[in-house]
Design a protein around this motif. Sequence first.
Motif, mmCIF file in Angstrom:
data_model
loop_
_atom_site.group_PDB
_atom_site.id
_atom_site.type_symbol
_atom_site.label_atom_id
_atom_site.label_comp_id
_atom_site.label_asym_id
_atom_site.label_seq_id
_atom_site.Cartn_x
_atom_site.Cartn_y
_atom_site.Cartn_z
ATOM 1 N N LYS A 1 0.839 -1.202 0.000
ATOM 2 C CA LYS A 1 0.000 0.000 0.000
ATOM 3 C C LYS A 1 0.871 1.248 0.000
ATOM 4 C CE LYS A 1 -3.879 2.276 0.215
ATOM 5 N NZ LYS A 1 -4.811 2.323 -0.935
ATOM 6 N N LEU A 2 1.960 1.235 0.753
ATOM 7 C CA LEU A 2 2.902 2.357 0.744
ATOM 8 C C LEU A 2 3.433 2.591 -0.666
ATOM 9 C CD1 LEU A 2 5.306 2.318 3.838
ATOM 10 C CD2 LEU A 2 3.883 4.201 3.034
ATOM 11 N N TYR A 3 3.786 1.501 -1.340
ATOM 12 C CA TYR A 3 4.276 1.608 -2.714
ATOM 13 C C TYR A 3 3.206 2.203 -3.624
ATOM 14 C CZ TYR A 3 6.011 0.257 -7.312
ATOM 15 O OH TYR A 3 6.415 0.273 -8.637
ATOM 16 N N GLU A 4 1.985 1.737 -3.471
ATOM 17 C CA GLU A 4 0.883 2.242 -4.298
ATOM 18 C C GLU A 4 0.637 3.728 -4.056
ATOM 19 O OE1 GLU A 4 -2.300 -0.317 -3.184
ATOM 20 O OE2 GLU A 4 -1.436 -2.086 -4.189
ATOM 21 N N LEU A 5 0.966 4.186 -2.856
ATOM 22 C CA LEU A 5 0.791 5.600 -2.519
ATOM 23 C C LEU A 5 1.989 6.452 -2.929
ATOM 24 C CD1 LEU A 5 -0.933 5.288 0.982
ATOM 25 C CD2 LEU A 5 -1.995 5.955 -1.191
ATOM 26 N N GLY A 6 2.974 5.833 -3.571
ATOM 27 C CA GLY A 6 4.077 6.599 -4.137
ATOM 28 C C GLY A 6 5.426 6.450 -3.481
ATOM 29 N N ALA A 7 5.522 5.711 -2.385
ATOM 30 C CA ALA A 7 6.813 5.540 -1.706
ATOM 31 C C ALA A 7 7.763 4.716 -2.579
ATOM 32 C CB ALA A 7 6.616 4.857 -0.366
ATOM 33 N N ARG A 8 8.986 5.221 -2.755
ATOM 34 C CA ARG A 8 9.960 4.534 -3.601
ATOM 35 C C ARG A 8 11.296 4.298 -2.899
ATOM 36 N NH1 ARG A 8 5.904 3.772 -5.546
ATOM 37 N NH2 ARG A 8 5.201 3.958 -7.713
ATOM 38 N N ARG A 9 11.461 4.803 -1.691
ATOM 39 C CA ARG A 9 12.686 4.572 -0.929
ATOM 40 C C ARG A 9 12.290 4.393 0.521
ATOM 41 N NH1 ARG A 9 16.736 2.467 -2.683
ATOM 42 N NH2 ARG A 9 16.540 3.824 -4.496
ATOM 43 N N VAL A 10 12.134 3.130 0.929
ATOM 44 C CA VAL A 10 11.521 2.819 2.214
ATOM 45 C C VAL A 10 12.495 2.038 3.095
ATOM 46 C CG1 VAL A 10 9.544 1.777 3.389
ATOM 47 C CG2 VAL A 10 9.273 2.701 1.066
ATOM 48 N N LEU A 11 12.803 2.592 4.244
ATOM 49 C CA LEU A 11 13.622 1.906 5.239
ATOM 50 C C LEU A 11 12.701 1.157 6.188
ATOM 51 C CD1 LEU A 11 16.267 1.328 6.734
ATOM 52 C CD2 LEU A 11 16.022 3.527 7.881
ATOM 53 N N VAL A 12 12.848 -0.162 6.236
ATOM 54 C CA VAL A 12 11.998 -1.028 7.054
ATOM 55 C C VAL A 12 12.861 -1.613 8.165
ATOM 56 C CG1 VAL A 12 10.400 -2.990 7.051
ATOM 57 C CG2 VAL A 12 10.709 -1.617 4.959
ATOM 58 N N THR A 13 12.591 -1.243 9.395
ATOM 59 C CA THR A 13 13.388 -1.766 10.500
ATOM 60 C C THR A 13 12.741 -3.011 11.086
ATOM 61 O OG1 THR A 13 12.292 -0.433 12.196
ATOM 62 C CG2 THR A 13 14.167 0.562 11.070
ATOM 63 N N GLY A 14 13.575 -3.993 11.396
ATOM 64 C CA GLY A 14 13.088 -5.169 12.094
ATOM 65 C C GLY A 14 12.907 -4.868 13.572
ATOM 66 N N THR A 15 12.496 -5.854 14.328
ATOM 67 C CA THR A 15 12.338 -5.648 15.767
ATOM 68 C C THR A 15 13.690 -5.725 16.454
ATOM 69 O OG1 THR A 15 12.065 -7.960 16.385
ATOM 70 C CG2 THR A 15 10.093 -6.772 15.659
ATOM 71 N N GLY A 16 13.819 -5.018 17.548
ATOM 72 C CA GLY A 16 14.992 -5.153 18.385
ATOM 73 C C GLY A 16 14.878 -6.396 19.248
ATOM 74 N N PRO A 17 15.765 -6.547 20.223
ATOM 75 C CA PRO A 17 15.714 -7.707 21.132
ATOM 76 C C PRO A 17 14.537 -7.581 22.091
ATOM 77 C CG PRO A 17 17.504 -6.245 21.751
ATOM 78 C CD PRO A 17 16.939 -5.692 20.475
ATOM 79 N N LEU A 18 13.408 -8.117 21.711
ATOM 80 C CA LEU A 18 12.163 -7.912 22.450
ATOM 81 C C LEU A 18 12.240 -8.402 23.887
ATOM 82 C CD1 LEU A 18 9.612 -9.002 19.678
ATOM 83 C CD2 LEU A 18 10.304 -6.677 20.312
ATOM 84 N N GLY A 19 13.025 -9.438 24.129
ATOM 85 C CA GLY A 19 13.116 -9.988 25.477
ATOM 86 C C GLY A 19 13.977 -9.175 26.418
ATOM 87 N N CYS A 20 14.629 -8.139 25.874
ATOM 88 C CA CYS A 20 15.541 -7.330 26.698
ATOM 89 C C CYS A 20 14.953 -5.992 27.115
ATOM 90 C CB CYS A 20 16.850 -7.088 25.935
ATOM 91 S SG CYS A 20 17.680 -8.591 25.392
ATOM 92 N N VAL A 21 13.748 -5.679 26.655
ATOM 93 C CA VAL A 21 13.155 -4.399 27.039
ATOM 94 C C VAL A 21 12.756 -4.479 28.510
ATOM 95 C CG1 VAL A 21 12.347 -3.972 24.687
ATOM 96 C CG2 VAL A 21 10.821 -5.078 26.324
ATOM 97 N N PRO A 22 12.756 -3.337 29.210
ATOM 98 C CA PRO A 22 12.510 -3.356 30.665
ATOM 99 C C PRO A 22 11.238 -4.082 31.088
ATOM 100 C CG PRO A 22 13.354 -1.223 30.005
ATOM 101 C CD PRO A 22 13.132 -1.990 28.736
ATOM 102 N N ALA A 23 10.148 -3.903 30.357
ATOM 103 C CA ALA A 23 8.891 -4.554 30.748
ATOM 104 C C ALA A 23 9.022 -6.070 30.722
ATOM 105 C CB ALA A 23 7.763 -4.098 29.832
ATOM 106 N N GLN A 24 9.723 -6.597 29.723
ATOM 107 C CA GLN A 24 9.906 -8.043 29.634
ATOM 108 C C GLN A 24 10.863 -8.544 30.708
ATOM 109 O OE1 GLN A 24 8.211 -10.230 27.625
ATOM 110 N NE2 GLN A 24 6.987 -8.415 27.147
#
Length: 292
Positions: free
Chosen positions: A207-230
Motif C-alpha cells: 500500500k505504501l508503494y501504491e501511494l508513491g513511496a519509492r525509498r523505504v527503510l523497514v526496521t526489524g524488531t529489536g531484542p524484544l526480550g531485553c526491554v525493561p517490561a519483559q
Amino acid sequence: MSNTSVFIATLTVALVVAVLGTVAPHAEAARAFFIFGDSLVEQGNNNYLATTARADSPPYGIDYPTHQATGRFSNGLNIPDIISEQLGAESTLPYLSPQLTGQKLLVGANFASAGIGILNDTGIQFLNIIRISRQLEFFQQYQQRVSALVGEEKTQRLVNQALVLITLGGNDFVNNYFLPFSLRSRQMSLPDYSRYVISEYRKILMKLYELGARRVLVTGTGPLGCVPAQLATSSSNGQCAEEPQRAAAIFNPQLIEMAQGLNSELGSNIFITANAFEMHMDFITDPQLYGL
C-alpha cells in the motif's frame, strides 16, 4: 548528550548510511521525510488523542533541547530526529500538529502512533491510537493537501523522491501475542503467528508503494526480550526473556525475505531492511563501547 542518546545517534547514522548509500544521484538534494509506525518513531501524535499511550510528562524529554516532554518516547531526540539531521533538514512534525501547514508540509510528516502494530487488534488496551491503516489514510490526505499547495505533479515528485521510515512489529508480540490471556497465542504457534504477521505487513508495504513511496527503510524488531517490561515480567535472573527473543529471531529473517521478495516482484530495491536486533544487541553486550 546522554549515553542512551549516543547509542541512538550511532544506530541512526548506520541506518541512514544503509539507505542513502543506495539513493540515486538525482535524489541527493534535500528531500521530504515520512515516518510510519509505533512509539519507537512517534514524535507527538498521541498528545492530540485521548489515549493512555502518551509521552507527555517526565522523565520523557529530560535530555531534549527544551528539557520538556514532547510526545517522543525518548529521553531526548529519537531516530526520526537524527535522520532528519543527517538529511540536513528540520525535524518532521506530527501529522496531527496544527503547526503542520504551508511550507512545513514540504518537509514531510510523521504519522506514527505509540501502541499500534501490524495487526488491528494489537494495542487495543490503549484505545484511541492511529492504527496503520489510518496512518496510510492520513498519508493520502497529506498528498491532497500538498497538491493544493504545489500541484499534483510536484507532489508526486516529492513523494517519489522522499525517504520513508516504517517501524512496526514489536507491539504485535509484546502487546498482543505475549499478553496474559492473549487470544492469538491460543490460536497459533509462535512461528505460525509470525508468518501471519509478516503476510499482513506485506500488504502494508504494498500500500505504501501504491501511494508513491519509492525509498523505504523497514526496521526489524529489536531484542524484544531485553526491554525493561519483559525483564520485569518474564525474566527471573536478569537475562533477556527467552520467548520474546525467540519471536524476534523468527520475525526478522522472515521480514528480510518478504522485503526481498517484494523488491524482486517490483523490479527495484524499494524496501531496504535494517537489522535493528543486532545493532541493539551490540549495545547490550558491549556497553563500554557506548560509554556505559
